[in-house]
Design an enzyme around this catalytic site. Sequence first.
Site, PDB file in Angstrom:
ATOM      1  N   GLU A 342      46.764   1.044  12.660  1.00  0.00           N
ATOM      2  CA  GLU A 342      47.654   0.069  13.299  1.00  0.00           C
ATOM      3  C   GLU A 342      49.015   0.665  13.681  1.00  0.00           C
ATOM      4  O   GLU A 342      50.052   0.034  13.471  1.00  0.00           O
ATOM      5  CB  GLU A 342      47.840  -1.147  12.380  1.00  0.00           C
ATOM      6  CG  GLU A 342      46.547  -1.903  12.198  1.00  0.00           C
ATOM      7  CD  GLU A 342      46.653  -3.094  11.244  1.00  0.00           C
ATOM      8  OE1 GLU A 342      46.152  -4.167  11.609  1.00  0.00           O
ATOM      9  OE2 GLU A 342      47.202  -2.948  10.144  1.00  0.00           O
TER      10      GLU A 342
HETATM   11  C1  ACM Z   1      43.674  -1.896   7.941  1.00  0.00           C
HETATM   12  O1  ACM Z   1      43.064  -2.924   7.579  1.00  0.00           O
HETATM   13  N1  ACM Z   1      44.753  -1.992   8.688  1.00  0.00           N
HETATM   14  C2  ACM Z   1      43.208  -0.587   7.566  1.00  0.00           C
END
Ligand code: ACM
Length: 532
Positions: A342
């Site tokens: 992310e």
């Molecule tokens: C994640 O769930 N951002 C690895």
Amino acid sequence: MRQHRTVLLTRLLAALILALGAGTASAAAAPAPAAPAAPVPLGRVVPVPVSVAPAGSPYTLGDATVIRVDAGSPAAQRVGEWLAALLRPSTGLALPVVAGAGTDGIQLRLGAGDKALGTEGYRLVSGPGTVAVTANAPAGLFHGVQTLRQLLPPSVEERTRQSGPWQVAGGTVRDFPRYPYRGAMLDVARHFFTVEQVKRYVDQLALYKINTLHLHLSDDQGWRIVVDSWPRLATYGGSTEVGGGPGGHFSKADYRDIVAYAASRHMEVVPEIDTPGHTTAALASYAQLNCDGVAPPIYTGTQVGFSSLCVPKAVTYSFLDDVLRELAAMTPGRYLHIGGDEAQSTTAADYATFMGRVQPLVTKRGKTVMAWHQITEARPVAGAVAQYWGMGGTETKLVAAARTGTRVVMSPANHAYLDMKYKAGAPFGTEWAGYVEVDKSYAWDPATLVRQLPASAVLGVEAPLWSETIDNSDEIEYLAFPRLPGIAEIGWSPAATHDWSTYRTRLAAQGPRWDAMGIDYYRSPLVPWPAG
Ligand code: ACM
């Protein structure tokens, strides 16, 4: 035969004592004494073993039972002591752990002479005279002992004296894991959990032969590990958590304590420092880590994707070199996890540059790079492990990386994430990957989940537990149970054994064990829990 008669006599006597007890407790019609429970059937274990052959009479623990281990193996001795400590409070038996030869009692023996068992497999043979666990290595003994434990009645988990009888069904179990990596992740960043809470979870994981504890040690909302060269990370970056609570952090002694405790349960710790995103706690602690030199406020919300370390700045890499050096020095395990998920506030070019510079900071410490699977959008170094948390199964860059040697740990969010809500209205959890009831958490195969991924690239499975919505052990347990054992089974048991209808029966039998252990589990309506 003589042993068998003794067992019958003991049972009769126990029934008589129970009947007499009931008689004195109540002058009214005494309830019929409960018949002594039959032993747990040999295969009623999670994860289900590779092979189970019931045969003959059970083994019965009694006053004379000793736990015999090989002389000259402190590791086997420790497994024996661990088993004795588990069994003594509920059985009331002395259960001395004795090093040396002998053919009776509970035997934990190294030197199985069966190569296929590997380092984690075991063989358990139970009959009237002995129950023997043999393995090639201490980890196999420990896992075999977990099977032995599940073959004893659930009340063996109580910490006060229980009535027994303490029998192990007769026959042979031969067992070894499908995958070498079977992990569980605990997010101690969104909400902090104490050493004692982490240890409690480690103990619960051990019951299901999980061998890896991944600790998510840093995120936007908190930095949870002391780094001596950057002290404000813990003291300031760890000072709060989601919702604005007090947060907390592990000292180095705390961390080493967790590592040692996990090791005593044959579990390796994988520490994660999430980068380049999920870094507000670090950026708030040190202004110089920010591209504009201005520290953001500490963050207690639950958004993602808004923070990034400053890719062009040299200090970013001296900072991470220090962090990873100190982390490597207190981590005997093979892996350092550098996150990489992310990173929406980092350009693709910067992300590639960043990963190109940070991975060598891991490998130069003799550690293996582990990262979320987005690392395959950059260039994973040789030997890296990518942790798949997607849902689509169509990630072509992951497949390409796996074809050139990147290994993959499977944590598909819509199956393996323990923080997804079970259903609408559930008290804890998130729902961005959908609701995940216990049947769905079990309904996948690591070998075929991602299209075109070479099955040989799969190192194993992991069940992550993110903590945006939970902050104590009861809440951990509500989300982890009953889903965690299914992920453990997918990682351990042969693919051919995968079957929801038989699994749910074995899972149901775990319920009374969790009750005895004080595990506050979700009573899924999909599982035929025993009444009571
Ligand atoms: C994640 O769930 N951002 C690895």
